[in-house]
Scaffold this motif. Structure first.
Motif, PDB file in Angstrom:
ATOM      1  N   ASP A  80       0.974  -1.259   0.034  1.00 50.76           N
ATOM      2  CA  ASP A  80       0.028   0.226  -0.047  1.00 50.76           C
ATOM      3  C   ASP A  80       0.812   1.022   0.122  1.00 50.76           C
ATOM      4  OD1 ASP A  80      -2.140   1.881   0.533  1.00 50.76           O
ATOM      5  OD2 ASP A  80      -3.430   0.202   1.016  1.00 50.76           O
ATOM      6  N   ASP A 113       3.916   2.012  -4.008  1.00 49.47           N
ATOM      7  CA  ASP A 113       2.859   2.048  -5.202  1.00 49.47           C
ATOM      8  C   ASP A 113       2.836   0.466  -5.617  1.00 49.47           C
ATOM      9  OD1 ASP A 113       1.348   3.609  -7.343  1.00 49.47           O
ATOM     10  OD2 ASP A 113       2.493   2.090  -8.484  1.00 49.47           O
ATOM     11  N   ASP A 136      -6.963  -5.851  -3.741  1.00 43.55           N
ATOM     12  CA  ASP A 136      -8.002  -4.987  -3.099  1.00 43.55           C
ATOM     13  C   ASP A 136      -7.373  -3.529  -3.171  1.00 43.55           C
ATOM     14  OD1 ASP A 136     -10.253  -3.976  -1.839  1.00 43.55           O
ATOM     15  OD2 ASP A 136      -9.788  -4.726  -0.096  1.00 43.55           O
TER      16      ASP A 136
HETATM   17  C1  LIG Z   1     -10.331  -0.907  -0.102  1.00 45.98           C
HETATM   18  S1  LIG Z   1      -8.951  -0.399   0.558  1.00 45.98           S
HETATM   19  C2  LIG Z   1      -8.286  -1.912   1.114  1.00 45.98           C
HETATM   20  C3  LIG Z   1      -8.914  -2.685   2.075  1.00 45.98           C
HETATM   21  C4  LIG Z   1      -8.033  -3.520   2.984  1.00 45.98           C
HETATM   22  N1  LIG Z   1      -7.909  -4.794   2.179  1.00 45.98           N
HETATM   23  C5  LIG Z   1      -8.657  -3.820   4.334  1.00 45.98           C
HETATM   24  O1  LIG Z   1      -8.607  -5.006   4.915  1.00 45.98           O
HETATM   25  O2  LIG Z   1      -9.375  -2.881   5.004  1.00 45.98           O
HETATM   26  C6  LIG Z   1      -7.792   0.230  -0.934  1.00 45.98           C
HETATM   27  C7  LIG Z   1      -6.388   0.448  -0.571  1.00 45.98           C
HETATM   28  O3  LIG Z   1      -5.648   0.225  -1.663  1.00 45.98           O
HETATM   29  C8  LIG Z   1      -4.477   1.380  -1.795  1.00 45.98           C
HETATM   30  N2  LIG Z   1      -3.888   1.878  -2.889  1.00 45.98           N
HETATM   31  C9  LIG Z   1      -4.874   2.575  -3.982  1.00 45.98           C
HETATM   32  N3  LIG Z   1      -3.903   2.667  -5.012  1.00 45.98           N
HETATM   33  C10 LIG Z   1      -2.890   2.058  -4.823  1.00 45.98           C
HETATM   34  C11 LIG Z   1      -1.528   2.234  -5.441  1.00 45.98           C
HETATM   35  N4  LIG Z   1      -1.414   2.713  -6.639  1.00 45.98           N
HETATM   36  N5  LIG Z   1      -0.593   1.330  -4.934  1.00 45.98           N
HETATM   37  C12 LIG Z   1      -0.593   1.138  -3.601  1.00 45.98           C
HETATM   38  N6  LIG Z   1      -1.634   1.013  -2.969  1.00 45.98           N
HETATM   39  C13 LIG Z   1      -2.926   1.785  -3.450  1.00 45.98           C
HETATM   40  C14 LIG Z   1      -5.200   2.540  -0.838  1.00 45.98           C
HETATM   41  O4  LIG Z   1      -4.115   3.325  -0.196  1.00 45.98           O
HETATM   42  C15 LIG Z   1      -6.220   1.886   0.122  1.00 45.98           C
HETATM   43  O5  LIG Z   1      -5.517   1.863   1.262  1.00 45.98           O
END
Ligand SMILES: C[S@@+](CC[C@H](N)C(=O)[O-])C[C@H]1O[C@@H](n2cnc3c(N)ncnc32)[C@H](O)[C@@H]1O
Length: 311
Positions: A80, A113, A136
């Protein structure tokens, strides 16, 4: 090494009654009980000497820490960059506090990322292959497809890929495109709800919490071709995907989400809110350097050579 029949058996059991192996009151967040039971149960089938759990999208750690807690012998990695759904920039701290409180030394965070992390995944996983992969993170079409493609070199034979938010058409389309292009991967299980949890009644939300929350596709690497092909449903009309071309080439393509919100409010008669949202989009337009030189057909050619031959 677990077999397809073990995965099918576990899914039948979870559908009948989800058995969550590890829970703790600090682990709050948005997921379904069946999703957590499946991630924990699949990971329990792994040989910890050779295989690991990986997820993209950690947020505050609900799924990563639940799986790590249920499987203390298995190395569990989460990627993340904490750039989304985190306006106050507090999720990284919350994750670290929760991990410490639960004493889960097998939960490892890659604060990156997802593309940077997946392109160099060998450095982080060492000799281990991914046995269970939970996707996710960002839910746009390309990110979903890239999460699948970039992980391929690291996936174990029989690896399970669990894709959250498969209610979304663009997520299902990316999964379908991947399954069509790589037929040694099969759709093992799918479940959907008729609407996103944001648009549910309280009763529907409660049911989604007991289920898979916002839809799931579970893919399995099936190199022995034991399962017949099966695909998540998509629309044959690909207009929304083809619209990408116009968004990309527009001067204000980067403002597409804000402009769509404002235009939708206008078209549905909520003029006051529409005006406010158009003003906000216009302020963003004025404040940011938008690289498009033209109204449309911008090609953003900076960095491209006139011509170049390799070798
Ligand atoms: C729906 S949340 C994940 C929920 C998590 N699995 C839980 O148990 O609560 C989506 C996550 O994806 C991350 N995210 C979005 N774009 C991203 C990227 N380009 N690289 C890494 N993480 C990313 C966001 O920061 C966010 O924390």
């Amino acid at each position: 090494m677990a077999h397809l029949a073990d995965f099918q058996q576990l899914l039948r059991q979870i559908e009948a009654s989800p058995n969550v192996l590890f829970e703790n009151e600090v682990l709050t967040g948005f997921s379904g009980r069946r999703m957590i039971a499946a991630l924990q149960g699949f990971t329990r089938l792994l040989d910890p000497a050779h295989f690991c759990y990986l997820e993209v999208g950690v947020f505050q750690g609900l799924t990563l820490l639940s799986v790590a807690g249920a499987n203390p012998e298995v190395a569990c990695f989460g990627i993340d960059n904490f750039q989304a759904h985190d306006p106050e920039r507090k999720n990284l701290n919350i994750f670290n506090q929760r991990r410490e409180k639960l004493g889960l030394t097998n939960a490892h965070l890659l604060n990156l990322d997802y593309e940077d992390a997946l392109e160099n995944l060998g450095q982080h996983l060492g000799h281990r292959k991914i046995g269970v992969y939970f996707i996710d993170g960002p839910h746009d079409y390309r990110s979903q497809l890239m999460c699948l493609l970039l992980a391929m070199p690291y996936l174990a034979p029989n690896a399970l890929i669990v894709v959250d938010d498969s209610n979304y058409l663009q997520v299902r389309q990316a999964n379908r495109d991947f399954l069509v292009a790589y037929p040694s991967y099969k759709l093992l299980f799918e479940a959907y709800t008729p609407r996103h949890p944001n648009n549910m009644t309280p009763e529907q939300t409660a049911a989604a919490r007991q289920g898979w929350w916002d839809g799931v596709n579970i893919l399995v690497h099936d190199p022995a071709d034991q399962l017949p092909p099966m695909y998540p449903p998509t629309r044959r009309n690909r207009l929304l995907f083809e619209n990408d071309h116009f968004v990309h080439a527009s001067r204000i393509g980067a403002l597409a989400p804000q402009v769509l919100v404002a235009a939708n409010l206008l078209f549905t008669g909520r003029w006051g809110r529409a005006a406010k949202n158009f003003r906000k989009a216009y302020q963003m337009f004025k404040a940011n350097p938008f690289p498009g030189e033209f109204d449309d057909t911008n090609i953003f050619a900076e960095g491209t050579p006139g011509s170049r031959l390799n070798g």
